[in-house]
Design a protein around this motif. Structure first.
Motif, PDB file in Angstrom:
ATOM      1  N   VAL A 133       0.026  -2.661  -0.935  1.00  0.00           N
ATOM      2  CA  VAL A 133       0.195  -3.863  -1.756  1.00  0.00           C
ATOM      3  C   VAL A 133       1.643  -3.953  -2.197  1.00  0.00           C
ATOM      4  CG1 VAL A 133      -0.529  -5.036  -3.874  1.00  0.00           C
ATOM      5  CG2 VAL A 133      -2.178  -3.673  -2.580  1.00  0.00           C
ATOM      6  N   GLU A 134       2.177  -5.162  -2.151  1.00  0.00           N
ATOM      7  CA  GLU A 134       3.575  -5.363  -2.524  1.00  0.00           C
ATOM      8  C   GLU A 134       3.714  -6.647  -3.337  1.00  0.00           C
ATOM      9  OE1 GLU A 134       7.108  -3.394  -0.797  1.00  0.00           O
ATOM     10  OE2 GLU A 134       6.165  -4.550   0.793  1.00  0.00           O
ATOM     11  N   VAL A 135       4.575  -6.592  -4.347  1.00  0.00           N
ATOM     12  CA  VAL A 135       4.976  -7.777  -5.105  1.00  0.00           C
ATOM     13  C   VAL A 135       6.447  -7.988  -4.777  1.00  0.00           C
ATOM     14  CG1 VAL A 135       5.244  -8.819  -7.385  1.00  0.00           C
ATOM     15  CG2 VAL A 135       3.308  -7.291  -6.927  1.00  0.00           C
ATOM     16  N   GLU A 136       6.676  -8.916  -3.863  1.00  0.00           N
ATOM     17  CA  GLU A 136       8.049  -9.115  -3.360  1.00  0.00           C
ATOM     18  C   GLU A 136       8.146 -10.457  -2.658  1.00  0.00           C
ATOM     19  OE1 GLU A 136      11.454  -8.718  -3.524  1.00  0.00           O
ATOM     20  OE2 GLU A 136      10.891  -6.611  -3.597  1.00  0.00           O
ATOM     21  N   SER A 137       9.315 -11.026  -2.671  1.00  0.00           N
ATOM     22  CA  SER A 137       9.558 -12.281  -1.980  1.00  0.00           C
ATOM     23  C   SER A 137       9.390 -12.105  -0.480  1.00  0.00           C
ATOM     24  CB  SER A 137      10.985 -12.764  -2.272  1.00  0.00           C
ATOM     25  OG  SER A 137      11.327 -13.831  -1.405  1.00  0.00           O
ATOM     26  N   GLY A 138       8.850 -13.120   0.168  1.00  0.00           N
ATOM     27  CA  GLY A 138       8.706 -13.111   1.612  1.00  0.00           C
ATOM     28  C   GLY A 138      10.044 -13.219   2.327  1.00  0.00           C
ATOM     29  N   LYS A 139      11.103 -13.545   1.575  1.00  0.00           N
ATOM     30  CA  LYS A 139      12.445 -13.624   2.156  1.00  0.00           C
ATOM     31  C   LYS A 139      12.976 -12.245   2.508  1.00  0.00           C
ATOM     32  CE  LYS A 139      14.209 -17.327  -0.723  1.00  0.00           C
ATOM     33  NZ  LYS A 139      15.338 -17.677  -1.569  1.00  0.00           N
ATOM     34  N   LYS A 140      12.591 -11.260   1.691  1.00  0.00           N
ATOM     35  CA  LYS A 140      13.136  -9.913   1.866  1.00  0.00           C
ATOM     36  C   LYS A 140      12.421  -9.183   2.992  1.00  0.00           C
ATOM     37  CE  LYS A 140      14.772  -9.429  -2.810  1.00  0.00           C
ATOM     38  NZ  LYS A 140      14.791  -8.621  -4.007  1.00  0.00           N
ATOM     39  N   ASN A 141      13.201  -8.612   3.882  1.00  0.00           N
ATOM     40  CA  ASN A 141      12.630  -7.885   5.012  1.00  0.00           C
ATOM     41  C   ASN A 141      12.502  -6.395   4.748  1.00  0.00           C
ATOM     42  OD1 ASN A 141      12.467 -10.262   6.424  1.00  0.00           O
ATOM     43  ND2 ASN A 141      14.435  -9.981   7.413  1.00  0.00           N
ATOM     44  N   GLN A 142      13.279  -5.856   3.846  1.00  0.00           N
ATOM     45  CA  GLN A 142      13.207  -4.427   3.532  1.00  0.00           C
ATOM     46  C   GLN A 142      12.247  -4.228   2.370  1.00  0.00           C
ATOM     47  OE1 GLN A 142      14.493  -1.950   5.370  1.00  0.00           O
ATOM     48  NE2 GLN A 142      15.060  -3.610   6.750  1.00  0.00           N
ATOM     49  N   ARG A 143      10.963  -4.180   2.698  1.00  0.00           N
ATOM     50  CA  ARG A 143       9.928  -4.007   1.685  1.00  0.00           C
ATOM     51  C   ARG A 143       9.268  -2.657   1.904  1.00  0.00           C
ATOM     52  NH1 ARG A 143       6.642  -8.730   3.167  1.00  0.00           N
ATOM     53  NH2 ARG A 143       8.275  -9.544   4.470  1.00  0.00           N
ATOM     54  N   PRO A 144       9.385  -1.751   0.929  1.00  0.00           N
ATOM     55  CA  PRO A 144       8.892  -0.382   1.098  1.00  0.00           C
ATOM     56  C   PRO A 144       7.417  -0.298   1.487  1.00  0.00           C
ATOM     57  CG  PRO A 144      10.200  -0.552  -0.903  1.00  0.00           C
ATOM     58  CD  PRO A 144      10.056  -1.933  -0.367  1.00  0.00           C
ATOM     59  N   GLN A 145       6.559  -1.099   0.876  1.00  0.00           N
ATOM     60  CA  GLN A 145       5.131  -1.015   1.181  1.00  0.00           C
ATOM     61  C   GLN A 145       4.818  -1.553   2.571  1.00  0.00           C
ATOM     62  OE1 GLN A 145       2.587   0.544  -0.714  1.00  0.00           O
ATOM     63  NE2 GLN A 145       4.534   1.344  -1.436  1.00  0.00           N
ATOM     64  N   LEU A 146       5.545  -2.563   3.001  1.00  0.00           N
ATOM     65  CA  LEU A 146       5.350  -3.064   4.363  1.00  0.00           C
ATOM     66  C   LEU A 146       5.790  -2.019   5.375  1.00  0.00           C
ATOM     67  CD1 LEU A 146       4.605  -5.148   6.460  1.00  0.00           C
ATOM     68  CD2 LEU A 146       6.848  -6.229   6.094  1.00  0.00           C
ATOM     69  N   LEU A 147       6.932  -1.402   5.123  1.00  0.00           N
ATOM     70  CA  LEU A 147       7.402  -0.352   6.033  1.00  0.00           C
ATOM     71  C   LEU A 147       6.415   0.813   6.079  1.00  0.00           C
ATOM     72  CD1 LEU A 147      11.219  -0.413   5.166  1.00  0.00           C
ATOM     73  CD2 LEU A 147      10.070  -1.446   7.136  1.00  0.00           C
ATOM     74  N   ALA A 148       5.844   1.160   4.917  1.00  0.00           N
ATOM     75  CA  ALA A 148       4.841   2.234   4.868  1.00  0.00           C
ATOM     76  C   ALA A 148       3.573   1.826   5.612  1.00  0.00           C
ATOM     77  CB  ALA A 148       4.524   2.587   3.416  1.00  0.00           C
ATOM     78  N   ALA A 149       3.171   0.572   5.489  1.00  0.00           N
ATOM     79  CA  ALA A 149       1.976   0.091   6.193  1.00  0.00           C
ATOM     80  C   ALA A 149       2.183   0.127   7.703  1.00  0.00           C
ATOM     81  CB  ALA A 149       1.633  -1.332   5.733  1.00  0.00           C
ATOM     82  N   ILE A 150       3.364  -0.271   8.139  1.00  0.00           N
ATOM     83  CA  ILE A 150       3.677  -0.242   9.571  1.00  0.00           C
ATOM     84  C   ILE A 150       3.647   1.194  10.087  1.00  0.00           C
ATOM     85  CG2 ILE A 150       5.533  -0.627  11.255  1.00  0.00           C
ATOM     86  CD1 ILE A 150       6.292  -3.127   9.525  1.00  0.00           C
ATOM     87  N   ALA A 151       4.252   2.107   9.313  1.00  0.00           N
ATOM     88  CA  ALA A 151       4.262   3.517   9.712  1.00  0.00           C
ATOM     89  C   ALA A 151       2.843   4.075   9.757  1.00  0.00           C
ATOM     90  CB  ALA A 151       5.130   4.326   8.746  1.00  0.00           C
ATOM     91  N   ALA A 152       2.013   3.717   8.775  1.00  0.00           N
ATOM     92  CA  ALA A 152       0.623   4.205   8.743  1.00  0.00           C
ATOM     93  C   ALA A 152      -0.164   3.659   9.935  1.00  0.00           C
ATOM     94  CB  ALA A 152      -0.050   3.804   7.434  1.00  0.00           C
ATOM     95  N   ALA A 153       0.063   2.404  10.269  1.00  0.00           N
ATOM     96  CA  ALA A 153      -0.629   1.808  11.417  1.00  0.00           C
ATOM     97  C   ALA A 153      -0.219   2.518  12.712  1.00  0.00           C
ATOM     98  CB  ALA A 153      -0.341   0.309  11.498  1.00  0.00           C
TER      99      ALA A 153
END
Length: 148
Positions: free
Chosen positions: A46-66
């Motif tokens: 889960v992340e609280v962040e603008s969709g403009k930003k590409n460097q989102r820690p939780q998204l990067l963690a989700a990608i790594a977990a996948a």
């Protein structure tokens, strides 16, 4: 055959949206309706962040977990992933499998088209916001002191 496994990623843009939980609840409902079988959903991010930003820690963690689990990244709607066409297209081309609940049958063509539409929507929202703030300022109101 084992059911496909997913790593859910949820994003809201503002702290207020995150605190209310409504946007996250709607995304979770879409994800759970898409993957209803027990064991299909792995750890969620889960992340609280603008969709403009590409460097989102939780998204990067989700990608790594996948990647690690050989699972598919699962997003309720494409605009929850990003509103940056280049970012979405780079992810599409990176080898990380992802699916959006609102368009599960999307292919590389449709993902590309919808990525460009999502970016256009972001740009339109930004312009409307700037125009509204400029109009408010022209009327002599300061945004920071009159926020509701």
């Amino acid at each position: 055959m084992l059911p496909r496994r997913y790593v859910p990623y949820y994003r809201v843009s503002t702290v207020r949206q995150g605190q209310s939980g409504l946007g996250l609840e709607a995304q979770r409902a879409a994800v759970h309706a898409f993957a209803p079988q027990p064991g299909q959903l792995l750890a969620e991010f889960v992340e609280v962040e603008s969709g403009k930003k590409n460097q989102r820690p939780q998204l990067l963690a989700a990608i790594a977990a996948a990647r690690e689990a050989r699972a598919t990244l699962l997003i309720a709607k494409l605009d929850r992933l990003s509103r940056n066409a280049g970012f979405i297209l780079a992810l599409r081309d990176s080898g990380v499998d992802f699916v959006c609940c609102d368009m599960p049958d999307a292919n590389t063509l449709t993902v590309g088209i919808f990525a460009i539409i999502a970016q256009h929507e972001r740009e339109t929202i930004s312009k409307r916001t700037k125009d509204a703030l400029a109009a408010k300022k022209a009327r002599g109101r300061c945004w920071a002191t009159h926020r509701t």
